[in-house]
Design an enzyme around this catalytic site. Structure first.
Site, PDB file in Angstrom:
ATOM      1  N   ALA A 138       0.809  -1.218   0.000  1.00  0.00           N
ATOM      2  CA  ALA A 138       0.000   0.000   0.000  1.00  0.00           C
ATOM      3  C   ALA A 138       0.848   1.276   0.000  1.00  0.00           C
ATOM      4  O   ALA A 138       0.331   2.363  -0.202  1.00  0.00           O
ATOM      5  CB  ALA A 138      -0.937   0.004   1.197  1.00  0.00           C
ATOM      6  N   ARG A 193       9.728   8.333  -3.049  1.00  0.00           N
ATOM      7  CA  ARG A 193      11.103   8.531  -3.520  1.00  0.00           C
ATOM      8  C   ARG A 193      11.337   8.066  -4.958  1.00  0.00           C
ATOM      9  O   ARG A 193      12.402   8.261  -5.510  1.00  0.00           O
ATOM     10  CB  ARG A 193      12.084   7.826  -2.565  1.00  0.00           C
ATOM     11  N   ASN A 239      16.207  -6.278  10.338  1.00  0.00           N
ATOM     12  CA  ASN A 239      14.929  -6.909  10.014  1.00  0.00           C
ATOM     13  C   ASN A 239      14.650  -6.732   8.528  1.00  0.00           C
ATOM     14  O   ASN A 239      14.628  -5.612   8.034  1.00  0.00           O
ATOM     15  CB  ASN A 239      13.834  -6.221  10.846  1.00  0.00           C
ATOM     16  N   ASN A 292      13.109   1.351  -2.920  1.00  0.00           N
ATOM     17  CA  ASN A 292      12.458   2.602  -2.522  1.00  0.00           C
ATOM     18  C   ASN A 292      12.650   3.705  -3.544  1.00  0.00           C
ATOM     19  O   ASN A 292      11.848   4.613  -3.629  1.00  0.00           O
ATOM     20  CB  ASN A 292      12.996   3.077  -1.172  1.00  0.00           C
ATOM     21  N   ASN A 325      14.579 -19.036 -53.903  1.00  0.00           N
ATOM     22  CA  ASN A 325      15.531 -17.946 -53.724  1.00  0.00           C
ATOM     23  C   ASN A 325      14.808 -16.627 -53.987  1.00  0.00           C
ATOM     24  O   ASN A 325      14.277 -16.418 -55.061  1.00  0.00           O
ATOM     25  CB  ASN A 325      16.702 -18.114 -54.699  1.00  0.00           C
ATOM     26  N   ALA A 356      17.359  -9.832 -53.863  1.00  0.00           N
ATOM     27  CA  ALA A 356      17.474  -8.616 -53.055  1.00  0.00           C
ATOM     28  C   ALA A 356      16.345  -7.645 -53.364  1.00  0.00           C
ATOM     29  O   ALA A 356      15.931  -7.499 -54.510  1.00  0.00           O
ATOM     30  CB  ALA A 356      18.823  -7.960 -53.329  1.00  0.00           C
ATOM     31  N   TYR A 397      -0.893  -5.425 -48.686  1.00  0.00           N
ATOM     32  CA  TYR A 397      -1.924  -4.577 -48.089  1.00  0.00           C
ATOM     33  C   TYR A 397      -2.463  -3.626 -49.140  1.00  0.00           C
ATOM     34  O   TYR A 397      -1.699  -2.868 -49.758  1.00  0.00           O
ATOM     35  CB  TYR A 397      -1.285  -3.802 -46.929  1.00  0.00           C
ATOM     36  N   ARG A 410       7.947  -5.890 -66.843  1.00  0.00           N
ATOM     37  CA  ARG A 410       8.640  -4.604 -66.723  1.00  0.00           C
ATOM     38  C   ARG A 410       8.763  -4.026 -68.122  1.00  0.00           C
ATOM     39  O   ARG A 410       8.661  -4.754 -69.110  1.00  0.00           O
ATOM     40  CB  ARG A 410      10.019  -4.804 -66.078  1.00  0.00           C
TER      41      ARG A 410
HETATM   42  C1  UD1 Z   1      10.030  -1.825   7.566  1.00  0.00           C
HETATM   43  C2  UD1 Z   1      10.243  -2.432   8.948  1.00  0.00           C
HETATM   44  C3  UD1 Z   1      11.737  -2.443   9.268  1.00  0.00           C
HETATM   45  C4  UD1 Z   1      12.479  -3.200   8.206  1.00  0.00           C
HETATM   46  C5  UD1 Z   1      12.187  -2.641   6.841  1.00  0.00           C
HETATM   47  C6  UD1 Z   1      12.756  -3.530   5.791  1.00  0.00           C
HETATM   48  C7  UD1 Z   1       8.301  -1.834  10.301  1.00  0.00           C
HETATM   49  C8  UD1 Z   1       7.753  -0.942  11.323  1.00  0.00           C
HETATM   50  N1  UD1 Z   1       9.554  -1.633   9.927  1.00  0.00           N
HETATM   51  O1  UD1 Z   1      10.431  -0.477   7.629  1.00  0.00           O
HETATM   52  O2  UD1 Z   1      11.972  -3.046  10.506  1.00  0.00           O
HETATM   53  O3  UD1 Z   1      13.868  -3.152   8.460  1.00  0.00           O
HETATM   54  O4  UD1 Z   1      10.756  -2.564   6.604  1.00  0.00           O
HETATM   55  O5  UD1 Z   1      12.608  -2.961   4.511  1.00  0.00           O
HETATM   56  O6  UD1 Z   1       7.603  -2.741   9.841  1.00  0.00           O
HETATM   57  N2  UD1 Z   1       3.129  -0.673   3.901  1.00  0.00           N
HETATM   58  C9  UD1 Z   1       1.758  -0.774   3.774  1.00  0.00           C
HETATM   59  N3  UD1 Z   1       0.956  -0.034   4.566  1.00  0.00           N
HETATM   60  C10 UD1 Z   1       1.443   0.805   5.511  1.00  0.00           C
HETATM   61  C11 UD1 Z   1       2.845   0.917   5.642  1.00  0.00           C
HETATM   62  C12 UD1 Z   1       3.656   0.160   4.832  1.00  0.00           C
HETATM   63  O7  UD1 Z   1       1.269  -1.528   2.924  1.00  0.00           O
HETATM   64  O8  UD1 Z   1       0.647   1.432   6.203  1.00  0.00           O
HETATM   65  C13 UD1 Z   1       3.994  -1.500   3.050  1.00  0.00           C
HETATM   66  C14 UD1 Z   1       4.876  -0.709   2.126  1.00  0.00           C
HETATM   67  O9  UD1 Z   1       4.230  -0.516   0.872  1.00  0.00           O
HETATM   68  C15 UD1 Z   1       6.098  -1.598   1.989  1.00  0.00           C
HETATM   69  C16 UD1 Z   1       6.171  -2.312   3.314  1.00  0.00           C
HETATM   70  O10 UD1 Z   1       4.883  -2.214   3.882  1.00  0.00           O
HETATM   71  O11 UD1 Z   1       5.927  -2.573   0.970  1.00  0.00           O
HETATM   72  C17 UD1 Z   1       7.216  -1.705   4.245  1.00  0.00           C
HETATM   73  O12 UD1 Z   1       6.851  -0.376   4.557  1.00  0.00           O
HETATM   74  P1  UD1 Z   1       7.922   0.763   4.738  1.00  0.00           P
HETATM   75  O13 UD1 Z   1       7.219   2.001   5.109  1.00  0.00           O
HETATM   76  O14 UD1 Z   1       8.807   0.810   3.579  1.00  0.00           O
HETATM   77  O15 UD1 Z   1       8.685   0.213   6.020  1.00  0.00           O
HETATM   78  P2  UD1 Z   1      10.104   0.644   6.508  1.00  0.00           P
HETATM   79  O16 UD1 Z   1       9.991   1.941   7.230  1.00  0.00           O
HETATM   80  O17 UD1 Z   1      11.079   0.534   5.430  1.00  0.00           O
HETATM   81 CA    CA Z   2      10.952   0.250   3.043  1.00  0.00          CA
END
Ligand code: UD1
Ligand code: CA
Length: 453
Positions: free
Chosen positions: A10, A15, A167, A225, A375, A378, A385, A438
């Protein structure tokens, strides 16, 4: 345990500075999200939920071919909030796998390991060691090395910020527990969001085990991103495809200069020169040689086919032993029988070319059936068409078409017929005979060049 997969997609992707939603940005010619959905499908779980928000309708339309359940998240209150949206439909006894729409390169092996590490009372998170952990959540372990919690960078003390184990965001959790932990989340953090990562501390408080599955391959968990990361992921994907090909015995003149945007199946001893691009489903037989700067899309090339430099092959079926190019263009519906030769600056569309026939130079062949041992000289053009409809040309076995001939369709050239160079042929020609259409050459007696007054 049965698996339900939730893909978080979502996010806005500010960026990217693009009108295209982030998860629709192309990786190897297809939306990022398509890769992740295929990954989820590969897990073989019960259902795949995609949480979508930004660019909603556009995203759903672009991925309409996939069998997923769309879950709207109108406002983005964080990753925890996103997962909550999909939970009502997921049965308690399932394992929930969380994937990110912008993390497309995870391998099946890694996902398998993550799922295996989770269970009824066990939460599994996918982590990796990162030289530069900036921006990621950090994995905080206790003295016994067990995982205690995940701390987001924006909430981290300097000691926690120094941790290199990060993570990836991907996790597997028992659904019943997850539901409970999600209910307990609050927005008590720097970003005022529901952090999915906070479930780790809640699991620990619940007496559950938290397994960290550490993947050594950090390019698997590359997130996208911005356009720089998109290019990084593209190049990691390219490298992966090149590695797979070489491991299967294909010779690549340079593994960084090949792009496989789809599936490429190769026989034995295939050679591929630089800057080859493959799109859709392409099959190459044994000993096929692909020259530099070639694009091949949705085509099948038989054994010993040689594609010379700068050729474009799209929707063609090419039998064994054919030679194509340099600078040839085969368009959809082209079929070449064994050992046919298509030379430079030749365009072929919706046509069958018989065995051992040659169209070697500067020709357009459209909506045509050519027999064997023909054959085509060229500069020959099939005029297929009439401005409203397309018509077919048939050139029977053994015919010889002189250079610079126009064949006005519908028309048939008989077997072993010869067509004089420069002819414009609008009626069927007899087998075995020489036909010309021709003007006779004439020299005008007494003619003088004009001179300037
Ligand atoms: C998140 C993790 C972070 C991890 C990182 C890895 C959390 C709080 N943090 O951070 O620990 O190291 O990913 O990339 O989870 N999204 C939604 N709805 C929302 C928010 C986000 O669908 O309300 C989706 C985004 O589209 C994306 C993913 O969740 O695909 C991650 O969201 P993003 O905001 O990028 O998380 P980070 O801050 O990068
Ligand atoms: Ca992210």
């Amino acid at each position: 345990m049965a698996v339900s997969t939730i893909i978080l997609a979502a996010g806005q992707g500010t960026r990217m500075h693009s009108d295209l939603p982030k998860v629709l940005q192309p990786l190897a010619g297809r939306p990022l999200l398509a890769h992740v959905i295929e990954l989820a499908e590969g897990v073989g779980g019960d259902a795949v939920y995609v949480v979508y928000g930004h660019g909603g309708e556009q995203v759903r339309e672009a991925l309409a071919d996939h069998d997923v359940r769309w879950v709207p998240q109108a406002e983005q209150f964080g990753t925890g909030h996103a997962v909550m949206q999909a939970m009502p439909d997921i049965p308690d006894e399932h394992l929930v796998l969380v994937l990110y729409g912008d993390v497309p390169l995870v391998s099946r092996l890694t996902l398998g390991a993550l799922l295996k590490a989770a269970g009824d009372d066990v939460l599994a998170v996918l982590t990796t060691e990162h030289g530069d952990p900036t921006g990621y959540g950090r994995i905080v372990r206790g003295e016994d090395a067990s995982v205690r919690r995940i701390v987001e960078e924006k909430d981290a003390s300097p000691e926690v910020a120094a941790i290199r184990e990060i993570n990836t965001g991907l996790l597997a959790s028992p659904a019943a527990r997850l539901r409970k932990w999600l209910d307990a989340l609050d927005k008590d953090n720097t970003q005022r969001e529901y952090y999915l990562t906070d479930i780790v501390a809640l699991a620990v408080a619940d007496g559950c085990t938290v397994n960290a599955v550490r993947t050594p391959a950090s390019d698997e968990v590359l997130g996208v991103n911005d356009k720089l990361q998109l290019a990084e992921v593209e190049s990691a994907y390219r490298a992966r495809k090149a590695r797979e090909l070489m491991q299967a015995g294909v010779t690549l003149s340079d593994p960084v200069r090949i792009d496989v945007r789809g599936t490429l199946a190769c026989g034995r001893d295939v050679f591929i020169d630089i800057n080859a691009v493959f799109e859709g489903d392409v099959t190459l037989g044994d000993r096929v040689r692909i020259g530099p700067n070639v694009l091949i899309r949705d085509s099948e090339l038989g054994d010993d086919v040689e594609v010379r430099p700068c050729s474009l092959i799209d929707g063609a079926v090419v039998a064994a032993g054919c030679t194509i190019g340099p600078f040839a263009r085969l368009r959809p519906g082209t079929q070449l029988a064994e050992s046919a030769r298509i030379g430079n600056f030749v365009e072929i569309k919706q046509s069958d070319i018989g065995a051992c026939s040659k169209v070697n130079h500067l020709s357009y062949i459209g909506d045509t059936t050519i027999g064997r041992d023909v054959n085509v000289g060229a500069g020959t053009i099939t005029c297929n068409y009439d401005g409203a409809n397309k018509h077919r040309t048939e050139i029977c076995d053994g015919a010889f078409i002189g250079s610079g001939v126009e064949l006005i369709a519908p028309v048939m050239i008989g077997a072993n017929a010869t067509i004089g160079a420069g002819s414009t042929i609008s009626k069927n020609t007899e087998a075995g005979k020489l036909t010309m259409a021709r003007c006779r050459q004439a020299t005008v007696p007494g003619w003088k060049r004009p001179t300037k007054k």
